[in-house]
Design a protein around this motif. Sequence first.
Motif, PDB file in Angstrom:
ATOM      1  N   CYS A   1       0.840  -1.202   0.000  1.00 51.52           N
ATOM      2  CA  CYS A   1       0.000   0.000   0.000  1.00 51.52           C
ATOM      3  C   CYS A   1       0.870   1.245   0.000  1.00 51.52           C
ATOM      4  O   CYS A   1       1.978   1.243   0.528  1.00 51.52           O
ATOM      5  CB  CYS A   1      -0.908  -0.009   1.231  1.00 51.52           C
ATOM      6  SG  CYS A   1      -2.131   1.304   1.135  1.00 51.52           S
TER       7      CYS A   1
ATOM      8  N   CYS B   1      -2.392   3.589   6.983  1.00 55.06           N
ATOM      9  CA  CYS B   1      -3.471   4.000   7.883  1.00 55.06           C
ATOM     10  C   CYS B   1      -3.221   3.407   9.269  1.00 55.06           C
ATOM     11  O   CYS B   1      -2.869   2.226   9.384  1.00 55.06           O
ATOM     12  CB  CYS B   1      -4.810   3.532   7.340  1.00 55.06           C
ATOM     13  SG  CYS B   1      -5.155   4.259   5.736  1.00 55.06           S
TER      14      CYS B   1
ATOM     15  N   CYS C   1      -4.791   0.089  10.122  1.00 53.86           N
ATOM     16  CA  CYS C   1      -4.698  -1.016   9.169  1.00 53.86           C
ATOM     17  C   CYS C   1      -3.303  -1.615   9.098  1.00 53.86           C
ATOM     18  O   CYS C   1      -3.136  -2.825   9.192  1.00 53.86           O
ATOM     19  CB  CYS C   1      -5.148  -0.543   7.796  1.00 53.86           C
ATOM     20  SG  CYS C   1      -5.097  -1.821   6.527  1.00 53.86           S
ATOM     21  N   MET C   2      -2.300  -0.757   8.937  1.00 51.92           N
ATOM     22  CA  MET C   2      -0.926  -1.256   8.816  1.00 51.92           C
ATOM     23  C   MET C   2      -0.183  -1.012  10.127  1.00 51.92           C
ATOM     24  O   MET C   2      -0.221   0.105  10.645  1.00 51.92           O
ATOM     25  CB  MET C   2      -0.193  -0.495   7.716  1.00 51.92           C
ATOM     26  CG  MET C   2      -0.718  -0.771   6.347  1.00 51.92           C
ATOM     27  SD  MET C   2       0.489  -1.719   5.432  1.00 51.92           S
ATOM     28  CE  MET C   2      -0.347  -1.873   3.876  1.00 51.92           C
TER      29      MET C   2
ATOM     30  N   ASN D   1      -7.926   3.469  -1.896  1.00 52.07           N
ATOM     31  CA  ASN D   1      -7.743   4.680  -1.089  1.00 52.07           C
ATOM     32  C   ASN D   1      -7.811   5.929  -1.960  1.00 52.07           C
ATOM     33  O   ASN D   1      -7.767   7.042  -1.436  1.00 52.07           O
ATOM     34  CB  ASN D   1      -6.437   4.621  -0.287  1.00 52.07           C
ATOM     35  CG  ASN D   1      -5.195   4.504  -1.172  1.00 52.07           C
ATOM     36  OD1 ASN D   1      -5.167   4.970  -2.297  1.00 52.07           O
ATOM     37  ND2 ASN D   1      -4.157   3.875  -0.630  1.00 52.07           N
TER      38      ASN D   1
END
Length: 336
Positions: free
Chosen positions: A20, A24, A27-28, A96
């Motif tokens: 990615c 975020c 999320c990560m 995104n």
Amino acid sequence: MKDSFGRAIRCLRVSVTDRCNLRCVYCMPADGVDFTPPEDLLTLEEIERVVKAAARAGVEKVRLTGGEPLMREGLSELARKIKAVSGIKILGVTTNGVLLHRCARELFDAGVDGLNISLDTLDPRRYKALTGGGDVGRVMRGLEAARALPFKSIKINCVLSPDIRESDWMGVIGLARDFPVDVKLIEFMPVKTDSRPSISAKEVLRVIESTYGGATLLSHKGGGVPPVAASDVLEGPAVYYKPGGFKGRVGIIAALSGCFCASCDRLRLSAAGGLRSCLFGREVLELRALLRNSVSDSGLDAAVAAAVRMKPKGYDAGSGPGRISGESEGLFRIGG
Ligand code: SAM
Ligand code: SF4
């Protein structure tokens, strides 16, 4: 095909990469990520084979996701191939939006029906903080590029994570007030690395109702139910409301508090070829080895059937809120 509890499986989410261009916070993991080595990602041809097997099992809807799907080379080519699979009626992409201004037209031309664009705040400084350095201006340009094309649906996804502020999500739903777009507010699903509390679907609906003087319930299995008391009927994946004066709709997804396992019709394919039938379950059917060992179409059909059979009735609400599955630290791994 129906699972062991009589639910027909109609939807497949395909993660095309776990990489990615954002980070975020929810999320990560902040302390670095081991991404799947490129040779271990399913190839576009392998993904197409799994989609065909899923379609033979009754899947009609495919959503391409990730990681950030627009970072995967050949995404439009894959979209075109999936749209040509017999039985696949709807193809969506969740992104995104950072690269969307460049490829909205290509995705539309490839047959993508709808886009879900993730956006948690309109404030440039807050966006940077929530996404680990992202530029909200690029997402807005992507949204404009998409709105200029006749996609069947464009929705904004906003996650009610522990770090989001009321001013963030209220700002995002302002897009639905000013333009004919839908904004979906999604309850945060806890991940291994984060178990802080976050605002519930019910609470956000109360804030919306009190700010806008009520919100008309638009979609609910009971039909058109009156405004205001709508907060009592949050069930099913997205319940849509139209606050006073809004051009678009506000969808609220009680992903955690309003468990909708009873109507779940999804399978998920990870970028590395793991087929899951439940986001919160531990069972994963590894398809990559099968695909690389010349599995026949009927062998693949049997694997998909096995994944459908292992779909649990629901996550274990008795042991507290569900946690996103297995080895993952976040949805980027499984495909959100
Ligand atoms: N990168 C793309 C994006 O952000 O739209 C696609 C992948 S992302 C994992 C898919 C969706 O999952 C996004 O809308 C994201 O906000 C959501 N998501 C990620 N982690 C989540 C969590 N813990 N709870 C709820 N939604 C989450
Ligand atoms: Fe990337 Fe999407 Fe996860 Fe954000 S939510 S880090 S954009 S995969």
